[in-house]
Design a protein around this motif. Structure first.
Motif, mmCIF file in Angstrom:
data_model
loop_
_atom_site.group_PDB
_atom_site.id
_atom_site.type_symbol
_atom_site.label_atom_id
_atom_site.label_comp_id
_atom_site.label_asym_id
_atom_site.label_seq_id
_atom_site.Cartn_x
_atom_site.Cartn_y
_atom_site.Cartn_z
ATOM 1 N N ALA A 349 1.038 -1.177 0.069
ATOM 2 C CA ALA A 349 -0.035 0.005 0.026
ATOM 3 C C ALA A 349 1.051 1.284 0.162
ATOM 4 C CB ALA A 349 -0.811 -0.037 1.192
ATOM 5 N N GLN A 350 0.604 2.332 -0.634
ATOM 6 C CA GLN A 350 1.406 3.041 -1.129
ATOM 7 C C GLN A 350 1.435 4.159 0.161
ATOM 8 O OE1 GLN A 350 -0.945 5.693 -4.190
ATOM 9 N NE2 GLN A 350 0.063 7.228 -2.938
ATOM 10 N N LEU A 351 2.639 5.066 0.187
ATOM 11 C CA LEU A 351 2.766 6.152 1.145
ATOM 12 C C LEU A 351 1.648 7.101 1.001
ATOM 13 C CD1 LEU A 351 4.798 7.475 3.306
ATOM 14 C CD2 LEU A 351 5.640 8.679 1.318
ATOM 15 N N LYS A 352 1.240 7.542 2.320
ATOM 16 C CA LYS A 352 0.075 8.513 2.265
ATOM 17 C C LYS A 352 0.162 9.095 3.751
ATOM 18 C CE LYS A 352 -3.231 5.217 3.678
ATOM 19 N NZ LYS A 352 -4.779 4.620 3.445
ATOM 20 N N MET A 353 -0.521 10.184 3.984
ATOM 21 C CA MET A 353 -0.487 11.151 5.215
ATOM 22 C C MET A 353 -1.832 10.427 6.068
ATOM 23 S SD MET A 353 -0.233 15.077 6.027
ATOM 24 C CE MET A 353 -2.037 15.411 5.996
ATOM 25 N N GLN A 354 -1.728 10.333 7.428
ATOM 26 C CA GLN A 354 -2.734 9.882 7.829
ATOM 27 C C GLN A 354 -3.570 11.120 8.744
ATOM 28 O OE1 GLN A 354 -1.225 6.742 10.806
ATOM 29 N NE2 GLN A 354 -3.032 5.916 10.128
ATOM 30 N N GLY A 355 -2.701 12.320 8.978
ATOM 31 C CA GLY A 355 -3.197 13.432 9.486
ATOM 32 C C GLY A 355 -2.247 14.012 10.467
ATOM 33 N N VAL A 356 -2.646 15.189 11.140
ATOM 34 C CA VAL A 356 -1.704 15.540 12.028
ATOM 35 C C VAL A 356 -1.862 14.993 13.512
ATOM 36 C CG1 VAL A 356 -1.465 17.761 13.696
ATOM 37 C CG2 VAL A 356 -2.536 17.883 11.083
ATOM 38 N N ALA A 357 -0.511 14.447 13.881
ATOM 39 C CA ALA A 357 -0.504 13.575 15.114
ATOM 40 C C ALA A 357 -0.330 14.552 16.479
ATOM 41 C CB ALA A 357 0.589 12.742 14.785
ATOM 42 N N ASP A 358 0.334 15.652 16.106
ATOM 43 C CA ASP A 358 0.547 16.416 17.353
ATOM 44 C C ASP A 358 1.043 17.955 16.870
ATOM 45 O OD1 ASP A 358 0.785 17.217 19.935
ATOM 46 O OD2 ASP A 358 2.889 16.287 20.213
ATOM 47 N N ILE A 359 0.718 18.999 17.857
ATOM 48 C CA ILE A 359 1.214 20.331 17.649
ATOM 49 C C ILE A 359 1.780 20.632 18.665
ATOM 50 C CG2 ILE A 359 0.259 22.602 17.150
ATOM 51 C CD1 ILE A 359 -2.347 21.631 15.947
ATOM 52 N N THR A 360 3.076 20.995 18.567
ATOM 53 C CA THR A 360 4.119 21.453 19.486
ATOM 54 C C THR A 360 4.296 22.931 19.469
ATOM 55 O OG1 THR A 360 5.862 20.791 18.484
ATOM 56 C CG2 THR A 360 5.076 19.090 19.555
ATOM 57 N N ASP A 361 5.177 23.249 20.187
ATOM 58 C CA ASP A 361 5.623 24.928 20.279
ATOM 59 C C ASP A 361 6.339 25.157 19.119
ATOM 60 O OD1 ASP A 361 4.247 25.245 22.856
ATOM 61 O OD2 ASP A 361 5.995 24.846 24.022
ATOM 62 N N ALA A 363 6.580 23.171 15.822
ATOM 63 C CA ALA A 363 6.295 22.445 14.726
ATOM 64 C C ALA A 363 4.943 21.665 14.773
ATOM 65 C CB ALA A 363 7.416 21.190 14.516
ATOM 66 N N VAL A 364 4.656 21.254 13.472
ATOM 67 C CA VAL A 364 3.294 20.712 13.342
ATOM 68 C C VAL A 364 3.962 19.062 13.101
ATOM 69 C CG1 VAL A 364 1.269 20.424 12.107
ATOM 70 C CG2 VAL A 364 1.858 22.457 12.680
ATOM 71 N N VAL A 365 3.362 18.289 13.580
ATOM 72 C CA VAL A 365 3.960 16.839 13.529
ATOM 73 C C VAL A 365 2.630 16.125 12.803
ATOM 74 C CG1 VAL A 365 4.495 14.752 14.746
ATOM 75 C CG2 VAL A 365 5.034 16.793 15.601
ATOM 76 N N ILE A 366 3.156 15.689 11.698
ATOM 77 C CA ILE A 366 2.106 14.775 10.835
ATOM 78 C C ILE A 366 2.549 13.270 10.756
ATOM 79 C CG2 ILE A 366 1.587 16.659 9.439
ATOM 80 C CD1 ILE A 366 3.149 15.767 7.317
ATOM 81 N N ARG A 367 1.583 12.505 10.625
ATOM 82 C CA ARG A 367 1.923 10.930 10.688
ATOM 83 C C ARG A 367 1.821 10.460 9.443
ATOM 84 N NH1 ARG A 367 0.179 7.594 15.616
ATOM 85 N NH2 ARG A 367 1.828 8.563 16.172
ATOM 86 N N LEU A 368 2.750 9.747 8.691
ATOM 87 C CA LEU A 368 2.762 9.050 7.543
ATOM 88 C C LEU A 368 2.642 7.647 7.631
ATOM 89 C CD1 LEU A 368 3.981 11.941 7.189
ATOM 90 C CD2 LEU A 368 4.933 10.980 5.248
ATOM 91 N N LYS A 369 1.983 6.820 6.832
ATOM 92 C CA LYS A 369 2.146 5.300 6.686
ATOM 93 C C LYS A 369 2.247 4.710 5.377
ATOM 94 C CE LYS A 369 -2.586 3.604 7.030
ATOM 95 N NZ LYS A 369 -3.648 2.938 7.481
ATOM 96 N N PHE A 370 2.740 3.508 5.434
ATOM 97 C CA PHE A 370 2.714 2.732 4.063
ATOM 98 C C PHE A 370 2.844 1.364 4.561
ATOM 99 C CE2 PHE A 370 7.119 3.418 4.936
ATOM 100 C CZ PHE A 370 7.875 2.177 4.667
ATOM 101 N N THR A 371 2.580 0.354 3.718
ATOM 102 C CA THR A 371 2.360 -1.127 4.146
ATOM 103 C C THR A 371 3.450 -1.623 2.834
ATOM 104 O OG1 THR A 371 0.214 -1.092 4.757
ATOM 105 C CG2 THR A 371 1.195 -3.419 4.357
ATOM 106 N N ALA A 372 4.419 -2.634 3.383
ATOM 107 C CA ALA A 372 5.506 -3.118 2.544
ATOM 108 C C ALA A 372 5.624 -4.612 2.866
ATOM 109 C CB ALA A 372 6.715 -2.031 2.188
ATOM 110 N N LYS A 373 6.643 -5.220 2.120
ATOM 111 C CA LYS A 373 7.254 -6.408 2.509
ATOM 112 C C LYS A 373 8.115 -6.025 3.737
ATOM 113 C CE LYS A 373 6.912 -8.282 -2.284
ATOM 114 N NZ LYS A 373 7.695 -8.640 -3.459
#
Length: 388
Positions: A349-361, A363-373
């Motif tokens: 499954a290709q690389l994609k963004m899940q959304g915003v994981a956290d907001i710190t003082d 930076a904005v932390v976004i979470r990515l995921k993919f499925t592979a061998k």
């Protein structure tokens, strides 16, 4: 001359064992001692009454001990060349290799047995005073024992070559590249169980052959079987941990919990499965240590190399970054990796963004995921971070 004879004997096996090495070293001395003894018999026969039989036996023996090894080596080499030519033409399946090795062993063994019978027939009357009738009766009894021993030996040769041909080739043990995942060359379930099965089957055939030969020799094997049964019962009571390890290993193999080459975590120890025996397995840690773990001590096991792996990781962006533009960029990176001939085949499954994981003082932390061998997941994550 002696070195040539030793080399010829050593070439009869691709992996000569200690017995073959011993025979190769002593063959030349055996021939010299035999030639000297036969010469002495021939000289003494000239001064004996009825010495013609002794002289004839010495001459035939001298001829036989020269011709029989030559014929054995010639037949063995011819069958080896025939098998090698067939392997180059049609490939070499394990069954074909095992059949060829068994035929070679049978042909050479029959030749040696025939030569031994001829020599025994020559000297039995002279040395022991055995008549033709007595020798016939003795040879029938000996043939019954020899046939079963010979059949067991040929069966062992067939099974050993068959299992060795089916077994996966062991990779060189040494530090591996980070990008070379353990799952790149994970053998099948059968290939993983095969080394254990090989030992059990060869041991069973050898034990059965010994029992049959002893029975043909007139030994009562009933007490032996009863004794082995009592010994096995005593061992099972006295070594309950050993029994637990073996039984646990059987169930692990039946459930296909792991294979050679896969990365597993037992809770306390983790590493790549390098070897499986009847009661334990060996794990190779990333730093090189080998951990030997009895199966009975494994309460739980996690296999990180089976089927697929989903990787989730975070990327930090500035507060001023456009989240929607980041999503589109990540999607483009995922498509580019999918289309790459080197990395694309490893994605499920290709690389994609899940959304915003956290907001710190900061930076904005976004979470990515993919499925592979599983074997290539870390490498794909590094490539994705390079292209962002």
């Amino acid at each position: 001359m002696r070195r040539d004879l030793a080399v010829l004997i050593m070439k009869g096996s691709p992996e000569p064992g200690p017995w073959r090495r011993l025979i190769a070293r002593s063959a030349s001395w055996f021939y010299m001692a035999t030639a000297l003894a036969l010469w002495a018999v021939g000289r003494a026969a000239a001064m004996m009454s009825g010495g013609g039989r002794w002289a004839e036996a010495a001459a035939l023996t001298q001829t036989a001990i020269v011709i029989i090894p030559i014929l054995a080596v010639g037949i063995g080499s011819w069958l080896d060349c025939r098998a090698a030519r067939q392997a180059m033409t049609d490939g070499a399946p394990p069954l074909s290799l095992a059949t060829g090795a068994a035929l070679r062993a049978a042909a050479v063994g029959i030749l040696w047995a025939a030569g031994f019978f001829v020599l025994a027939r020559l000297w039995a009357g002279l040395l022991v005073g055995m008549s033709t009738t007595q020798f016939t009766a003795f040879s029938r009894q000996a043939a019954g024992v020899a046939i079963f021993a010979f059949a067991g030996w040929v069966a062992l040769v067939f099974l050993r070559v068959f299992f060795d041909a089916c077994a996966p080739k062991r990779r060189a043990s040494g530090p591996a590249d980070e990008d070379d995942g353990p799952g790149d060359s994970v053998p099948s379930r059968l290939a993983t169980v095969l080394p254990v099965l090989r030992g059990v089957v060869l041991g069973a055939v050898l034990g059965l052959t010994i029992l049959i030969v002893l029975s043909r020799l007139g030994v009562d094997i009933g007490p032996l079987l009863a004794g082995f049964g009592i010994l096995g019962l005593a061992i099972s009571f006295g070594s309950q941990a050993l029994v637990r390890d073996i039984v646990s290993g059987v169930f692990f193999m039946l459930e296909d919990a792991f294979r050679v080459g896969e990365y597993v975590d037992t809770g306390r120890l983790k590493g790549t499965v390098e070897k499986i025996s009847l009661r334990s397995m060996q794990l190779r840690h990333q730093s090189g240590q080998i951990h030997t773990i009895p199966f009975g001590q494994i309460q739980q096991l996690t296999n990180a190399s089976r089927d697929w792996a989903t990787i989730k990781f975070n990327v930090r962006l500035d507060h001023s970054a456009d989240i929607e533009q980041a999503r589109k960029t990540i999607k483009k990176v995922g498509l580019a990796l999918l289309e790459d001939p080197e990395f694309g085949p490893h994605f499920i499954a290709q690389l994609k963004m899940q959304g915003v994981a956290d907001i710190t003082d900061s930076a904005v932390v976004i979470r990515l995921k993919f499925t592979a061998k599983p074997a290539q997941a870390s490498m794909l994550q590094r490539e994705a971070l390079k292209m962002r």
